[in-house]
Design an enzyme around this catalytic site. Structure first.
Site, PDB file in Angstrom:
ATOM      1  N   HIS A  43       0.380  -1.473   0.020  1.00 37.56           N
ATOM      2  CA  HIS A  43       0.010   0.347  -0.020  1.00 37.56           C
ATOM      3  C   HIS A  43       1.260   1.622  -0.480  1.00 37.56           C
ATOM      4  CE1 HIS A  43      -2.941   3.322   2.221  1.00 37.56           C
ATOM      5  NE2 HIS A  43      -3.391   2.613   0.778  1.00 37.56           N
ATOM      6  N   GLU A  70       1.072  -0.615  -4.971  1.00 36.80           N
ATOM      7  CA  GLU A  70      -0.100   0.130  -4.522  1.00 36.80           C
ATOM      8  C   GLU A  70       0.830   1.693  -5.211  1.00 36.80           C
ATOM      9  OE1 GLU A  70      -3.966   3.012  -3.181  1.00 36.80           O
ATOM     10  OE2 GLU A  70      -1.963   2.225  -3.015  1.00 36.80           O
ATOM     11  N   HIS A  85      -0.800  10.820  -1.767  1.00 39.68           N
ATOM     12  CA  HIS A  85      -2.277  10.794  -1.449  1.00 39.68           C
ATOM     13  C   HIS A  85      -3.041  11.759  -1.227  1.00 39.68           C
ATOM     14  CE1 HIS A  85      -5.439   8.964   1.103  1.00 39.68           C
ATOM     15  NE2 HIS A  85      -5.527   8.804   0.307  1.00 39.68           N
TER      16      HIS A  85
END
Length: 309
Positions: A43, A70, A85
């Site tokens: 992640h 990811e 993000h």
């Protein structure tokens, strides 16, 4: 005349042994499949061990032997794609110190040149001081260099009109839309169904994922444009996974379930038992070890059961 009965007996014995081999090989093959467990995805890179969405996090995942990473992609004020993000720069950079008068420090309010000035590592650890927010191009190059695979999230697409087409263009220029990458190394996901529909319409061959937990009654619609349903792990049940698997996506294969964000072994083992296809984690090594251990146990149980009368 005595040779014929002997040949017949030999043939019969061979047939019996053949059936026995088939009977034994089926559970053995199944056990071998179980040993692999669900796909494990790092992640934002291995973000428990290195600052998220940086090249260092990609490399850390590689060091751990994790093949899938990811990431999140957004767009700068001057139209460049960067990997970060949050829709603002506060949490993971020193933007408040470098540009104190630019509140609320949205990604879309800064040029790439400005973002390149920011330290994206010190917030995590002094050992990562000087890490930068990578461009998508830089990120793709590093994932390629590491021979890794990419689960790419289009973040907040409503803020960046046309980002789907731009992202696909960048992927194509980086060599990520050839047949091999599309088939084996790339998935594009988003929380926006409209964004995923756009990706699917532009490149129907690309594998896609919808982030969320749609009602089972709505799954037939989702199955027309996405290959995966990727829910928060807290919403996942065995029944929901089975329901998702009951539909075929736009490429004719059963829909998959990649769930997020799981960092502890017991939860991962339970989700693997539910049949999820992938688990997204900040601690991908922990999840890999937990699910492989559970798969080995399942395989042993299958073999033991096969020997029962």
């Amino acid at each position: 005349m005595q040779i014929r009965p002997l040949a017949a007996a030999t043939t019969a014995l061979g047939t019996i042994l053949g059936f026995s081999a088939l009977w034994l090989s089926a559970p053995t093959a199944h056990a071998a499949e179980l040993r692999h467990g669900p796909t494990v995805i790092a992640h934002r890179g291995a973000s428990a061990y290195a600052p998220e969405n940086t090249l260092a996090a990609v490399d850390k995942a590689d060091d751990l032997g994790i093949r899938w990473v990811e990431n999140d992609v957004q767009r700068t004020k001057d139209g460049e794609l960067v990997v970060i993000h949050d829709t603002n720069l506060k949490r993971t950079t020193d933007v408040e110190e470098v540009f104190p008068d630019r509140s609320p420090w949205k990604v879309s309010d800064f040029t790439l040149k400005e973002i390149r000035r920011l330290d994206a590592g010190s917030w995590f650890s002094p050992s990562y001081a000087g890490a930068r927010v990578p461009t998508l191009e830089q990120y793709l190059d590093r994932v390629s260099d590491n021979h890794q695979k990419l689960l790419l999230e289009i973040k907040a697409p409503e803020l960046y009109p046309g980002i789907e087409r731009q992202t696909l263009r960048e992927l194509r220029q980086g060599g990520w839309l050839d047949r091999y990458h599309v088939k084996h190394r790339l998935i594009i996901q988003a929380f926006s169904a409209d964004s995923i529909k756009t990706v699917h319409s532009l490149r129907p061959d690309v594998k896609t994922g919808f982030l969320g937990t749609p009602a089972v009654a709505d799954l037939p619609n989702y199955a027309t444009f996405t290959d995966q349903i990727n829910p928060n792990h807290k919403t996942v049940t065995r029944e929901y996974v089975a329901a998702v698997h009951g539909f075929r996506g736009p490429h004719g294969r059963p829909l998959e379930v990649f769930t997020w964000t799981v960092d502890d072994g017991p939860t991962a083992a339970r989700l693997a038992e539910y049949g999820v296809d992938g688990i997204i984690s900040n601690k991908p090594d922990v999840i890999r070890d937990a699910t492989r251990e559970g798969s080995r146990a399942g395989g042993s149980a299958a073999l033991a059961g096969a020997g029962a009368p």
